[in-house]
Design a protein around this motif. Structure first.
Motif, short mmCIF file in Angstrom:
data_model
loop_
_atom_site.label_atom_id
_atom_site.label_comp_id
_atom_site.label_asym_id
_atom_site.label_seq_id
_atom_site.Cartn_x
_atom_site.Cartn_y
_atom_site.Cartn_z
N GLY A 48 32.29 48.11 31.56
CA GLY A 48 31.04 48.69 31.41
C GLY A 48 29.78 47.73 31.58
N ASP A 49 28.79 48.49 31.38
CA ASP A 49 27.28 47.61 31.53
C ASP A 49 27.53 46.43 32.74
N SER A 50 26.94 45.13 32.26
CA SER A 50 26.76 44.20 33.24
C SER A 50 27.88 43.27 33.17
N TYR A 51 29.09 43.68 32.41
CA TYR A 51 30.16 42.83 32.19
C TYR A 51 30.84 42.64 33.46
N HIS A 52 31.82 41.61 33.62
CA HIS A 52 32.94 41.67 34.59
C HIS A 52 34.15 41.05 34.20
N LEU A 53 35.33 41.58 34.64
CA LEU A 53 36.58 41.36 34.35
C LEU A 53 37.22 40.31 35.27
N TYR A 54 37.81 39.36 34.82
CA TYR A 54 38.34 38.23 35.73
C TYR A 54 39.76 38.82 36.41
N SER A 55 39.80 38.17 37.51
CA SER A 55 41.15 38.26 38.36
C SER A 55 42.32 37.79 37.62
N GLN A 56 43.54 38.17 38.01
CA GLN A 56 44.83 37.46 37.54
C GLN A 56 44.80 35.87 38.12
N ASN A 57 44.09 35.70 39.05
CA ASN A 57 43.83 34.25 39.52
C ASN A 57 42.38 34.09 39.37
N ALA A 58 41.92 33.75 37.93
CA ALA A 58 40.40 33.45 37.94
C ALA A 58 39.75 32.43 38.79
N GLY A 59 40.69 31.48 39.50
CA GLY A 59 40.00 30.74 40.42
C GLY A 59 39.72 29.14 39.90
N VAL A 60 39.69 28.93 38.88
CA VAL A 60 39.34 27.66 38.16
C VAL A 60 40.22 27.29 37.05
N ALA A 61 41.05 26.26 37.32
CA ALA A 61 42.38 26.00 36.23
C ALA A 61 41.96 26.00 34.77
N ASP A 62 40.72 25.19 34.57
CA ASP A 62 40.29 25.12 33.22
C ASP A 62 39.04 26.13 33.05
N GLY A 63 39.13 27.27 33.77
CA GLY A 63 38.13 28.34 33.80
C GLY A 63 38.42 29.54 32.63
N PRO A 64 37.85 30.67 33.01
CA PRO A 64 38.13 31.69 32.08
C PRO A 64 39.45 32.20 31.99
N LEU A 65 39.88 33.02 31.19
CA LEU A 65 40.99 33.59 30.75
C LEU A 65 41.34 34.66 31.94
N PRO A 66 42.38 34.40 32.74
CA PRO A 66 42.68 35.36 33.78
C PRO A 66 43.21 36.62 33.19
N ALA A 96 29.14 27.31 34.19
CA ALA A 96 29.83 27.18 32.88
C ALA A 96 31.47 26.88 33.20
N TRP A 97 31.95 27.04 34.01
CA TRP A 97 33.46 26.75 34.54
C TRP A 97 33.58 25.91 35.70
N PRO A 98 32.50 25.29 35.97
CA PRO A 98 32.40 24.24 37.19
C PRO A 98 33.39 24.50 38.23
N GLY A 99 33.11 25.62 39.01
CA GLY A 99 33.99 26.23 40.27
C GLY A 99 33.93 27.51 40.40
N THR A 100 34.25 28.00 41.53
CA THR A 100 34.31 29.44 42.18
C THR A 100 35.34 30.34 41.16
N VAL A 101 34.81 31.43 40.69
CA VAL A 101 35.54 32.11 39.82
C VAL A 101 35.98 33.58 40.63
N ASN A 102 36.71 34.36 40.23
CA ASN A 102 37.18 35.59 40.77
C ASN A 102 37.05 36.52 39.74
N TYR A 103 36.32 37.71 40.04
CA TYR A 103 36.30 38.66 39.05
C TYR A 103 35.97 40.12 40.04
N TYR A 104 36.02 41.11 39.00
CA TYR A 104 35.60 42.45 39.35
C TYR A 104 34.56 43.10 38.37
N GLU A 105 33.75 43.80 39.14
CA GLU A 105 32.68 44.48 38.41
C GLU A 105 32.96 45.90 38.50
#
Length: 152
Positions: A48-66, A96-105
């Protein structure tokens, strides 16, 4: 008594915050027969809205919860291979996660192949844990349980 009151208030606040993530993603589940005793289970997220959901491989080891799937053991059905992602993945640098992250909108379809042990009707069940963010903030993680009928 004060400790009990504090614990109750903290529990209510934590539950309310967790429920906010679940409100931003609507999950639907379906099964598609591929071959004799082989099915695809689709776990589709509508974001919904302007949110995004992170991939199973979020892209950054210390980043968002995949996004993570856990399946309940079923002696009649076996998950074959890994969960596939079908959707338009965004790869973006986030400071915020110092790196490239993977997500879906908007939407993403997670697909798990399931093999049955015989010509039977059963269900494939488990849970999905995820986090949603927008450009300003992330909501607390949510865990949603699901069950999909297969076979028969």
């Amino acid at each position: 008594m004060k400790k009990l009151y504090f614990f109750i208030v903290l529990s209510v606040v934590a539950f309310t915050l967790q429920a906010q993530s679940a409100k931003q993603v609507q999950w639907s589940y379906s099964a598609k027969k591929l071959a004799e005793k082989t099915y695809e289970v689709h776990m589709t997220a509508t974001i919904g809205d302007s949110y995004h959901l992170y991939s199973q491989n979020a892209g950054v080891a210390d980043g968002p919860l995949p996004t993570t799937f856990k399946f309940i053991n079923n002696p009649l059905a076996t998950a074959a291979g890994k969960v596939k992602e079908v959707g338009k993945m965004v790869k973006k640098y986030e400071a915020a996660w110092p790196g490239t992250v993977n997500y879906y909108e908007n939407t993403v379809d997670f697909v798990q192949t399931v093999k049955l042990k015989g010509n039977i009707k059963t269900n494939f069940a488990g849970s999905v844990e995820f986090i949603v963010c927008n450009d300003a903030r992330c909501l607390p993680p949510s865990t949603i349980e699901f069950k999909v009928n297969i076979g028969g």
